[in-house]
Design an enzyme around this catalytic site. Structure first.
Site, mmCIF file in Angstrom:
data_model
loop_
_atom_site.group_PDB
_atom_site.id
_atom_site.type_symbol
_atom_site.label_atom_id
_atom_site.label_comp_id
_atom_site.label_asym_id
_atom_site.label_seq_id
_atom_site.Cartn_x
_atom_site.Cartn_y
_atom_site.Cartn_z
ATOM 1 N N ALA A 103 0.837 -1.139 0.036
ATOM 2 C CA ALA A 103 -0.027 -0.044 -0.147
ATOM 3 C C ALA A 103 0.835 1.430 -0.046
ATOM 4 O O ALA A 103 0.386 2.464 0.145
ATOM 5 C CB ALA A 103 -0.955 0.016 1.355
ATOM 6 N N SER A 104 2.138 1.058 -0.300
ATOM 7 C CA SER A 104 3.105 2.531 -0.082
ATOM 8 C C SER A 104 2.718 3.072 -1.470
ATOM 9 O O SER A 104 3.099 4.304 -1.463
ATOM 10 C CB SER A 104 4.441 2.082 -0.138
ATOM 11 O OG SER A 104 4.693 0.995 -1.078
ATOM 12 N N SER B 18 -5.248 -9.416 -12.468
ATOM 13 C CA SER B 18 -5.086 -8.604 -13.777
ATOM 14 C C SER B 18 -5.916 -9.177 -14.774
ATOM 15 O O SER B 18 -6.001 -10.454 -14.692
ATOM 16 C CB SER B 18 -3.470 -8.664 -13.923
ATOM 17 O OG SER B 18 -3.341 -8.282 -15.313
ATOM 18 N N TYR C 274 4.028 -13.272 -15.433
ATOM 19 C CA TYR C 274 2.868 -12.494 -14.844
ATOM 20 C C TYR C 274 1.520 -13.022 -14.902
ATOM 21 O O TYR C 274 0.900 -13.208 -14.043
ATOM 22 C CB TYR C 274 2.898 -10.975 -15.259
ATOM 23 C CG TYR C 274 2.183 -9.976 -14.802
ATOM 24 C CD1 TYR C 274 2.405 -9.427 -13.442
ATOM 25 C CD2 TYR C 274 1.164 -9.672 -15.284
ATOM 26 C CE1 TYR C 274 1.693 -8.408 -12.905
ATOM 27 C CE2 TYR C 274 0.120 -8.694 -14.703
ATOM 28 C CZ TYR C 274 0.444 -8.367 -13.444
ATOM 29 O OH TYR C 274 -0.511 -7.105 -13.163
HETATM 30 P P1 NAP Z 1 3.158 -0.482 -7.947
HETATM 31 O O1 NAP Z 1 2.614 1.148 -8.196
HETATM 32 O O2 NAP Z 1 4.493 -0.813 -8.624
HETATM 33 O O3 NAP Z 1 3.199 -0.673 -6.658
HETATM 34 C C1 NAP Z 1 3.289 -2.079 -6.040
HETATM 35 C C2 NAP Z 1 3.236 -2.158 -4.686
HETATM 36 O O4 NAP Z 1 3.654 -3.545 -4.322
HETATM 37 C C3 NAP Z 1 4.229 -1.185 -3.943
HETATM 38 O O5 NAP Z 1 3.423 -0.465 -2.826
HETATM 39 C C4 NAP Z 1 5.190 -2.467 -3.386
HETATM 40 O O6 NAP Z 1 5.810 -1.807 -2.084
HETATM 41 C C5 NAP Z 1 4.247 -3.483 -3.185
HETATM 42 N N1 NAP Z 1 5.199 -4.641 -3.041
HETATM 43 C C6 NAP Z 1 6.034 -5.254 -4.148
HETATM 44 N N2 NAP Z 1 6.508 -6.445 -3.622
HETATM 45 C C7 NAP Z 1 6.256 -6.570 -2.264
HETATM 46 C C8 NAP Z 1 6.721 -7.599 -1.304
HETATM 47 N N3 NAP Z 1 7.352 -8.226 -1.458
HETATM 48 N N4 NAP Z 1 6.275 -7.267 -0.107
HETATM 49 C C9 NAP Z 1 5.344 -5.845 0.236
HETATM 50 N N5 NAP Z 1 4.759 -5.436 -0.801
HETATM 51 C C10 NAP Z 1 5.309 -5.304 -1.920
HETATM 52 O O7 NAP Z 1 1.918 -1.139 -8.769
HETATM 53 P P2 NAP Z 1 0.450 -1.194 -8.933
HETATM 54 O O8 NAP Z 1 0.238 -0.755 -10.118
HETATM 55 O O9 NAP Z 1 -0.088 -0.247 -7.900
HETATM 56 O O10 NAP Z 1 0.005 -2.438 -8.807
HETATM 57 C C11 NAP Z 1 -0.679 -3.113 -7.514
HETATM 58 C C12 NAP Z 1 -1.557 -4.424 -7.961
HETATM 59 O O11 NAP Z 1 -2.231 -4.287 -9.138
HETATM 60 C C13 NAP Z 1 -0.583 -5.511 -8.186
HETATM 61 O O12 NAP Z 1 -0.913 -6.677 -7.874
HETATM 62 C C14 NAP Z 1 -0.357 -5.579 -9.916
HETATM 63 O O13 NAP Z 1 -0.194 -6.895 -10.369
HETATM 64 C C15 NAP Z 1 -1.936 -5.249 -10.187
HETATM 65 N N6 NAP Z 1 -2.267 -4.685 -11.192
HETATM 66 C C16 NAP Z 1 -1.745 -3.483 -11.678
HETATM 67 C C17 NAP Z 1 -2.229 -2.900 -13.109
HETATM 68 C C18 NAP Z 1 -1.645 -1.526 -13.574
HETATM 69 O O14 NAP Z 1 -1.880 -1.432 -14.840
HETATM 70 N N7 NAP Z 1 -1.206 -0.659 -12.971
HETATM 71 C C19 NAP Z 1 -3.305 -3.569 -14.092
HETATM 72 C C20 NAP Z 1 -3.372 -4.882 -13.472
HETATM 73 C C21 NAP Z 1 -3.206 -5.516 -12.241
HETATM 74 P P3 NAP Z 1 7.240 -1.280 -1.677
HETATM 75 O O15 NAP Z 1 7.428 -0.431 -2.749
HETATM 76 O O16 NAP Z 1 7.250 -0.636 -0.587
HETATM 77 O O17 NAP Z 1 8.175 -2.419 -2.030
#
Ligand code: NAP
Length: 236
Positions: free
Chosen positions: A9-10, A133, A146
């Site tokens: 959630a960061s 996703s 992925y």
């Molecule tokens: P993001 O902006 O890259 O953020 C990813 C988050 O996951 C960060 O807060 C990161 O925390 C955390 N994270 C990664 N590895 C971790 C670990 N080992 N332990 C704890 N936290 C961890 O990505 P987002 O786009 O918000 O994606 C969030 C979710 O939505 C993901 O599951 C992604 O697959 C899904 N999603 C995203 C999209 C898109 O287009 N953006 C589309 C489909 C699905 P830290 O930085 O603190 O490590």
């Protein structure tokens, strides 16, 4: 008021969910791993409780769940959002890439859910929301690992919903399309514009679009085992 634990959630989608739910009056614990500065902002600007934990590590996950229970006595909602992505040709994905992808996007959900449901089963109440996703539904070229992890997450969601329904625990997934976060910063403006043309609503999604669905799922009573697609019509 319900207590909600959100992993990853960061930044991005998880961060928006944390702020959105906090503004609605929920008790929120925002998990982070590497982005301490952004997590501290959540604490200072929004008064959101934060907890550092690598969700791929069983011991750290156990400690995080124990922290929530010691402080709030229950976990009503778990949002499994933490995730990573990587763009690579199938033939170039290393064992390490594969293992890291499965561990972060799938095994983490197994670990966090398994630790959290003990309390939910005891309370005969719970809601788990997995952020999957659209690629878990239809597969993405150059994101095979992925896609496999997210397909696995969809299967886990459905199976857990069947097994945990009798304990009044609802398990659902949201399958976003392209959402404007750091995850898509690797894509050029040209690629983003091409993607928009493939989306019937002709726009990239916002983190708020996902948060609205999370809020709805939390308050719902009769939806379980579903993969809810929010993708502007990109996958129909
Ligand atoms: P993001 O902006 O890259 O953020 C990813 C988050 O996951 C960060 O807060 C990161 O925390 C955390 N994270 C990664 N590895 C971790 C670990 N080992 N332990 C704890 N936290 C961890 O990505 P987002 O786009 O918000 O994606 C969030 C979710 O939505 C993901 O599951 C992604 O697959 C899904 N999603 C995203 C999209 C898109 O287009 N953006 C589309 C489909 C699905 P830290 O930085 O603190 O490590």
């Amino acid at each position: 008021m319900k207590t909600v634990l959100i992993t990853g959630a960061s930044r991005g989608i998880g961060r928006n969910i944390a702020i959105g739910l906090k503004n609605k009056g929920y008790t929120v614990i925002a998990n982070y791993n590497k982005s301490e500065k952004q997590a501290l902002e959540l604490k200072e600007q929004y008064n959101i409780d934060i907890y550092k934990c690598d969700v791929t590590n069983r011991d750290e996950v156990k400690s995080m769940i124990q922290y929530c229970l010691d402080k709030y006595e229950k976990i009503d909602v778990l949002v499994n959002n933490a995730g990573i992505s990587q763009i690579k040709l199938f033939t170039e994905i290393s064992d390490e890439d594969w293992n890291n992808m499965i561990k972060t996007n799938l095994t983490s959900v197994f670990l966090t859910s398994q630790e959290a449901v003990k309390n939910m089963i005891h309370n005969k109440n719970g809601c788990i929301i997995n952020i999957s996703s659209m690629w878990g539904e239809v597969g993405a070229s150059c994101e095979t690992h992925y896609s496999a992890a997210k397909s696995g997450l969809n299967g886990l969601t459905k199976a857990m919903a069947k097994e945990l329904g009798l304990s009044n625990i609802r398990v659902n997934a949201i399958a976003p399309g392209v959402i404007d976060t750091d995850m898509n910063k690797v894509l050029s403006t040209e690629t983003i514009n091409e993607l928009k043309q493939e989306i019937p609503l002709n726009k990239i999604g916002k983190t708020e679009d996902i948060c609205k669905c999370v809020e709805w799922l939390i308050e719902d009573n009769y939806t379980t085992g579903q993969i809810i697609s929010i993708n502007g019509g990109m996958v129909i």
